[in-house]
Design a protein around this motif. Structure first.
Motif, PDB file in Angstrom:
ATOM      1  N   ALA A 194       0.828  -1.206   0.000  1.00  8.82           N
ATOM      2  CA  ALA A 194       0.000   0.000   0.000  1.00  8.82           C
ATOM      3  C   ALA A 194       0.860   1.252   0.000  1.00  8.82           C
ATOM      4  N   LEU A 195       1.963   1.221   0.730  1.00  9.09           N
ATOM      5  CA  LEU A 195       2.865   2.368   0.782  1.00  9.09           C
ATOM      6  C   LEU A 195       3.497   2.613  -0.588  1.00  9.09           C
ATOM      7  N   ARG A 196       3.928   1.532  -1.261  1.00  9.50           N
ATOM      8  CA  ARG A 196       4.503   1.683  -2.602  1.00  9.50           C
ATOM      9  C   ARG A 196       3.471   2.268  -3.573  1.00  9.50           C
ATOM     10  N   ALA A 197       2.241   1.766  -3.507  1.00  7.68           N
ATOM     11  CA  ALA A 197       1.183   2.296  -4.383  1.00  7.68           C
ATOM     12  C   ALA A 197       0.936   3.773  -4.105  1.00  7.68           C
ATOM     13  N   LEU A 198       0.950   4.151  -2.810  1.00  3.62           N
ATOM     14  CA  LEU A 198       0.747   5.555  -2.446  1.00  3.62           C
ATOM     15  C   LEU A 198       1.849   6.430  -3.036  1.00  3.62           C
ATOM     16  N   LEU A 199       3.094   5.975  -2.929  1.00  2.07           N
ATOM     17  CA  LEU A 199       4.219   6.763  -3.435  1.00  2.07           C
ATOM     18  C   LEU A 199       4.161   6.887  -4.958  1.00  2.07           C
ATOM     19  N   VAL A 200       3.870   5.778  -5.644  1.00  2.00           N
ATOM     20  CA  VAL A 200       3.801   5.815  -7.107  1.00  2.00           C
ATOM     21  C   VAL A 200       2.673   6.729  -7.582  1.00  2.00           C
ATOM     22  N   LEU A 201       1.480   6.589  -7.001  1.00  2.00           N
ATOM     23  CA  LEU A 201       0.343   7.412  -7.402  1.00  2.00           C
ATOM     24  C   LEU A 201       0.562   8.889  -7.059  1.00  2.00           C
ATOM     25  N   THR A 202       1.274   9.138  -5.924  1.00  2.41           N
ATOM     26  CA  THR A 202       1.576  10.531  -5.566  1.00  2.41           C
ATOM     27  C   THR A 202       2.487  11.163  -6.608  1.00  2.41           C
ATOM     28  N   VAL A 203       3.491  10.421  -7.055  1.00  6.90           N
ATOM     29  CA  VAL A 203       4.405  10.947  -8.068  1.00  6.90           C
ATOM     30  C   VAL A 203       3.680  11.155  -9.399  1.00  6.90           C
ATOM     31  N   LEU A 204       2.855  10.167  -9.789  1.00  6.76           N
ATOM     32  CA  LEU A 204       2.159  10.266 -11.075  1.00  6.76           C
ATOM     33  C   LEU A 204       1.086  11.358 -11.063  1.00  6.76           C
ATOM     34  N   CYS A 205       0.208  11.293 -10.049  1.00  8.08           N
ATOM     35  CA  CYS A 205      -0.953  12.202 -10.036  1.00  8.08           C
ATOM     36  C   CYS A 205      -0.662  13.552  -9.388  1.00  8.08           C
ATOM     37  N   GLY A 206       0.284  13.569  -8.449  1.00 10.34           N
ATOM     38  CA  GLY A 206       0.558  14.805  -7.736  1.00 10.34           C
ATOM     39  C   GLY A 206       1.705  15.617  -8.289  1.00 10.34           C
ATOM     40  N   VAL A 207       2.550  14.980  -9.118  1.00  8.98           N
ATOM     41  CA  VAL A 207       3.714  15.691  -9.664  1.00  8.98           C
ATOM     42  C   VAL A 207       3.735  15.628 -11.189  1.00  8.98           C
ATOM     43  N   ALA A 208       3.794  14.432 -11.729  1.00  3.74           N
ATOM     44  CA  ALA A 208       3.951  14.289 -13.179  1.00  3.74           C
ATOM     45  C   ALA A 208       2.759  14.847 -13.957  1.00  3.74           C
ATOM     46  N   TYR A 209       1.555  14.482 -13.526  1.00  7.16           N
ATOM     47  CA  TYR A 209       0.366  14.945 -14.253  1.00  7.16           C
ATOM     48  C   TYR A 209       0.217  16.469 -14.211  1.00  7.16           C
ATOM     49  N   PRO A 210       0.296  17.126 -13.037  1.00  7.12           N
ATOM     50  CA  PRO A 210       0.205  18.596 -13.037  1.00  7.12           C
ATOM     51  C   PRO A 210       1.283  19.261 -13.882  1.00  7.12           C
ATOM     52  N   LEU A 211       2.512  18.727 -13.845  1.00  4.84           N
ATOM     53  CA  LEU A 211       3.569  19.315 -14.658  1.00  4.84           C
ATOM     54  C   LEU A 211       3.281  19.145 -16.143  1.00  4.84           C
ATOM     55  N   ALA A 212       2.710  17.995 -16.523  1.00  6.32           N
ATOM     56  CA  ALA A 212       2.377  17.761 -17.934  1.00  6.32           C
ATOM     57  C   ALA A 212       1.279  18.718 -18.390  1.00  6.32           C
ATOM     58  N   VAL A 213       0.261  18.906 -17.551  1.00  7.04           N
ATOM     59  CA  VAL A 213      -0.821  19.832 -17.895  1.00  7.04           C
ATOM     60  C   VAL A 213      -0.286  21.258 -18.018  1.00  7.04           C
ATOM     61  N   TYR A 214       0.595  21.633 -17.081  1.00  7.03           N
ATOM     62  CA  TYR A 214       1.170  22.978 -17.128  1.00  7.03           C
ATOM     63  C   TYR A 214       1.997  23.162 -18.393  1.00  7.03           C
ATOM     64  N   ALA A 215       2.755  22.135 -18.763  1.00 10.13           N
ATOM     65  CA  ALA A 215       3.589  22.232 -19.965  1.00 10.13           C
ATOM     66  C   ALA A 215       2.734  22.400 -21.216  1.00 10.13           C
ATOM     67  N   VAL A 216       1.643  21.630 -21.303  1.00  7.06           N
ATOM     68  CA  VAL A 216       0.749  21.760 -22.455  1.00  7.06           C
ATOM     69  C   VAL A 216       0.115  23.150 -22.489  1.00  7.06           C
ATOM     70  N   ALA A 217      -0.210  23.674 -21.304  1.00 11.04           N
ATOM     71  CA  ALA A 217      -0.854  24.984 -21.235  1.00 11.04           C
ATOM     72  C   ALA A 217       0.063  26.114 -21.689  1.00 11.04           C
TER      73      ALA A 217
END
Length: 310
Positions: free
Chosen positions: A13-36
């Motif tokens: 569960a901890l590994r899933a939390l860390l992976v999802l935090t990186v994907l949804c909390g860091v990578a995705y916002p940065l990707a949206v910002y870059a496209v914008a």
């Protein structure tokens, strides 16, 4: 080393939390910002703010009022479409009135003394509740008065409320009342009008409505009147948009305001009319939507080209 099953589950569960935090909390916002930040999207992503003399005065995507401190329209500016969002154009309360076309009868306000002991000013909203029909009628009258044209519309009284009667009497099987015994103008309150908009209906005198009286047994009859089917005041001048944030008006509504704005700024009407034509956007992709004029952008161009001298 053997780990109990509960430890393995918590580690997973901890590994899933860390992976999802990186994907949804860091990578995705940065990707949206870059496209914008792609050219052509950056201005919209940053709010499409509009500036005048180095000061941000609004957004090209959100409508706003052009009124004075007393709430009256400023004659030197083009006026926006009505808004039902909060107190008007509130992005935190975007909404429509949710009133349907059959909403034609007002809830009358309680009588208030205006002179003598206990006198108090009427509430800003007039008290009670206006029907959709009366809102349209009152706005049409106000726009007509402002622009110096007829604000008459079908099913509206000259005073700017819905022209609706309650007709009492024996009903026929088809739901009509051929021989009324009493007729009441539902949206005209006794003491607020000198006389109802219609003197008689089928030979019966029309009386104004009284606060607190129940007219539910009467047949509701809208009266079309003699107004033209195509009113001078366009529909977008009297109806609010679904979001309440519409920054545009129709070219017809803009054209109606040209004379007033030109006179207030002391310039020729042709010059103001040319600015309206230049500021008119066509249909998206050539076939979607309708031609429109962004009110804020048009008013900014006016202030830059033809500023009002104090």
């Amino acid at each position: 080393m053997f780990n109990p099953i509960w430890v393995r589950r918590h580690l997973a569960a901890l590994r899933a939390l860390l992976v999802l935090t990186v994907l949804c909390g860091v990578a995705y916002p940065l990707a949206v910002y870059a496209v914008a930040q792609v050219p052509g999207l950056r201005h919209r992503a940053d709010g499409s703010t509009v500036s005048l003399h180095g000061r941000t005065v609004g957004s090209a995507l959100i409508g706003q009022s052009f009124t004075g401190r007393d709430g009256a329209p400023l004659r030197r500016y083009f006026q926006s479409r009505p808004s039902e969002a909060g107190g008007g154009y509130d992005p935190t309360a975007t909404a429509a009135s949710n009133l349907g076309p059959e909403d034609t009868v007002d809830t009358l306000p309680a009588p208030r003394p205006t002179t003598g002991p206990g006198a108090e000013p009427p509430p800003a909203d007039g008290g009670g509740r206006q029907s959709l029909l009366t809102r349209v009628c009152s706005r049409s009258k106000a726009v007509g008065d402002l622009e110096g044209v007829s604000g008459a519309r079908p099913f509206c009284t000259p005073g700017g409320v819905g022209a609706v009667l309650a007709v009492f009497g024996k009903r026929t099987p088809d739901g009509t009342v051929p021989h009324p015994t009493r007729v009441v103008s539902l949206n005209e309150e006794q003491g607020m009008v000198k006389a109802p908009f219609l003197a008689t209906y089928k030979g019966v005198p029309v009386e104004p409505a009284r606060f607190g009286e129940d007219y539910a047994d009467g047949l509701v009859v809208p009266i079309r009147g003699g107004a033209p089917a195509d009113p001078v005041v366009p529909a977008d001048a009297v109806t609010a948009g679904g979001s309440g944030l519409d920054p545009h008006i129709s070219p017809a509504y803009a054209a109606l305001q040209v004379r007033r704005v030109a006179a207030a700024r002391g310039v020729a009407e042709d010059r103001v009319r040319r600015l309206v034509e230049d500021g008119t956007d066509g249909r998206d992709l050539g076939f979607m939507g309708e031609p429109r004029v962004n009110v804020l952008e048009l008013n900014i161009v006016l202030d830059r080209r033809y500023p009002v001298r104090a």
